[in-house]
Enzyme design. Structure first.
Site, PDB file in Angstrom:
ATOM      1  CG  PHE A  20      39.463  40.411  38.042  1.00  0.00           C
ATOM      2  CD1 PHE A  20      39.960  39.617  37.019  1.00  0.00           C
ATOM      3  CD2 PHE A  20      40.206  41.514  38.435  1.00  0.00           C
ATOM      4  CE1 PHE A  20      41.175  39.912  36.410  1.00  0.00           C
ATOM      5  CE2 PHE A  20      41.409  41.824  37.837  1.00  0.00           C
ATOM      6  CZ  PHE A  20      41.890  41.019  36.818  1.00  0.00           C
ATOM      7  NE  ARG A  41      25.521  39.457  42.779  1.00  0.00           N
ATOM      8  CZ  ARG A  41      25.473  40.329  41.772  1.00  0.00           C
ATOM      9  NH1 ARG A  41      24.403  41.052  41.579  1.00  0.00           N
ATOM     10  NH2 ARG A  41      26.496  40.470  40.969  1.00  0.00           N
ATOM     11  CE1 TYR A 152      34.092  50.527  44.889  1.00  0.00           C
ATOM     12  CE2 TYR A 152      36.216  51.491  44.373  1.00  0.00           C
ATOM     13  CZ  TYR A 152      35.454  50.401  44.739  1.00  0.00           C
ATOM     14  OH  TYR A 152      36.053  49.193  44.968  1.00  0.00           O
ATOM     15  N   GLY A 201      45.944  46.602  15.907  1.00  0.00           N
ATOM     16  CA  GLY A 201      46.931  47.444  15.226  1.00  0.00           C
ATOM     17  C   GLY A 201      46.465  48.866  15.003  1.00  0.00           C
TER      18      GLY A 201
END
Length: 328
Positions: A20, A41, A152, A201
């Site tokens: 990203f 990778r 993490y 919506g």
């Protein structure tokens, strides 16, 4: 995105180059005329749609990875690759597994980089090193005592600690950047889900949230990384990143609705009702992210580097929304 051309020519190795953040970072450095080598990778080597970029396949990222080929002729490393927190994935949440990739993998790369003569190592960490939330109006700073909570965040803090020691031992400059939630074209997870529901919506019970949260647009984070590649004052520093404008969850949804050109239907449900419902559904983490504050102070980043986020929140949201609509 308007970014000043780097003052010097560099040979830059980017790990996680097809991710990203990695893709737009590679593109920007190439635009500036820098030499870029993309490590990723093996199965994803062909997934980086850029010309004039050298790709190097890397298998498993851990303490045994051989970076010899990737580091030849490199003087700056930007380490983006990491194992991230994955909802409902017990393996990804294992501290041992996160340490294998995020701590051992980062330290091994940095050690080999120092031995290969790399001058600067830029490590993309996480605001989770600081903690999981702030009191309203009391943002995190780069000088705060780290207080990671989840596996993490703990793994990223341990990696930072190991890299700072390595910098001291070897003389290689280490730069640490801690971003909060990053959004931009291609954003996934909760941010993508919110855009989906807004575009449909669907009424959301998020119209009475008065927290403050910091975010960083993808273009702004890329700009900061590029600045840190050769800025003399960046050496051996920790920087927090954000757009410089904090928003409540309610304000973010309203701005996103405008970017999507959709009327936003927000119900003013009290926060205590939201948190109670989330607790009953086992969604406490989601409620915390939606309702609590998490602010960062980027004054050190701006003052020391002479840096300002080049892209406004509204422009970044419009770019994010346009990409979402195009792909929908």
């Amino acid at each position: 995105m308007q970014i000043n051309i780097s003052r010097y020519s560099h040979s830059v190795l980017i790990t996680g180059a097809n991710g990203f953040v990695g893709k737009p970072l590679c593109a920007e450095l190439l635009r500036q005329g820098q030499s870029v080598r993309a490590a990723m990778r093996l199965a994803r080597v062909e997934s980086l749609p850029l010309e004039n970029i050298e790709t190097v396949p890397i298998g498993v990222l851990d303490g045994e990875t051989d970076w010899t080929q990737a580091l030849q002729g490199i003087n700056v490393v930007v380490h983006l690759a990491a194992r991230v927190h994955v909802m409902k994935d017990k393996t990804a949440d294992s501290l041992d597994e996160l340490r294998r990739v995020n701590v051992d993998g980062a330290w091994n790369l940095a050690l080999q980089a120092a031995e290969a003569g790399v001058q600067r190592f830029i490590f993309i960490s996480s605001i989770k090193v600081n903690g999981e939330g702030t009191l309203l109006g009391r943002p995190y700073t780069a000088e705060d005592q780290p207080a990671p909570v989840d596996p993490y965040g703990i793994s990223k803090f341990e990696a930072e600690d190991a890299l700072r020691q390595l910098a001291y031992d070897t003389g290689m400059e280490v730069v640490i950047i801690r971003p909060p939630l990053v959004y931009g074209p291609g954003v996934k997870a909760n941010f993508h889900s919110i855009m989906y529901w807004l575009e449909k919506g669907v009424p959301l019970p998020l119209g009475a949230i008065h927290n403050k949260r910091s975010f960083v647009a993808l273009d702004n984070l890329v700009d900061l990384i590029v600045t840190c590649i050769d800025h003399p004052a960046a050496a051996n520093q920790i920087f927090l990143a954000s757009d410089g404008k904090d928003m409540s969850t309610t304000e973010l949804l309203l701005r996103l609705g405008e970017a999507l050109n959709k009327p936003v239907k927000l119900l003013p449900v009290p926060i205590w009702v939201l948190k109670t419902g989330a607790m009953l559904l086992g969604k406490q983490d989601m409620a915390r992210r939606l309702c609590n504050s998490l602010q960062v102070d980027i004054s050190k980043t701006c003052d020391l580097l002479g840096w300002q986020p080049p892209v406004s929140v509204d422009d970044a949201l419009k770019k994010t929304a346009a990409d979402f609509l195009q792909k929908s």
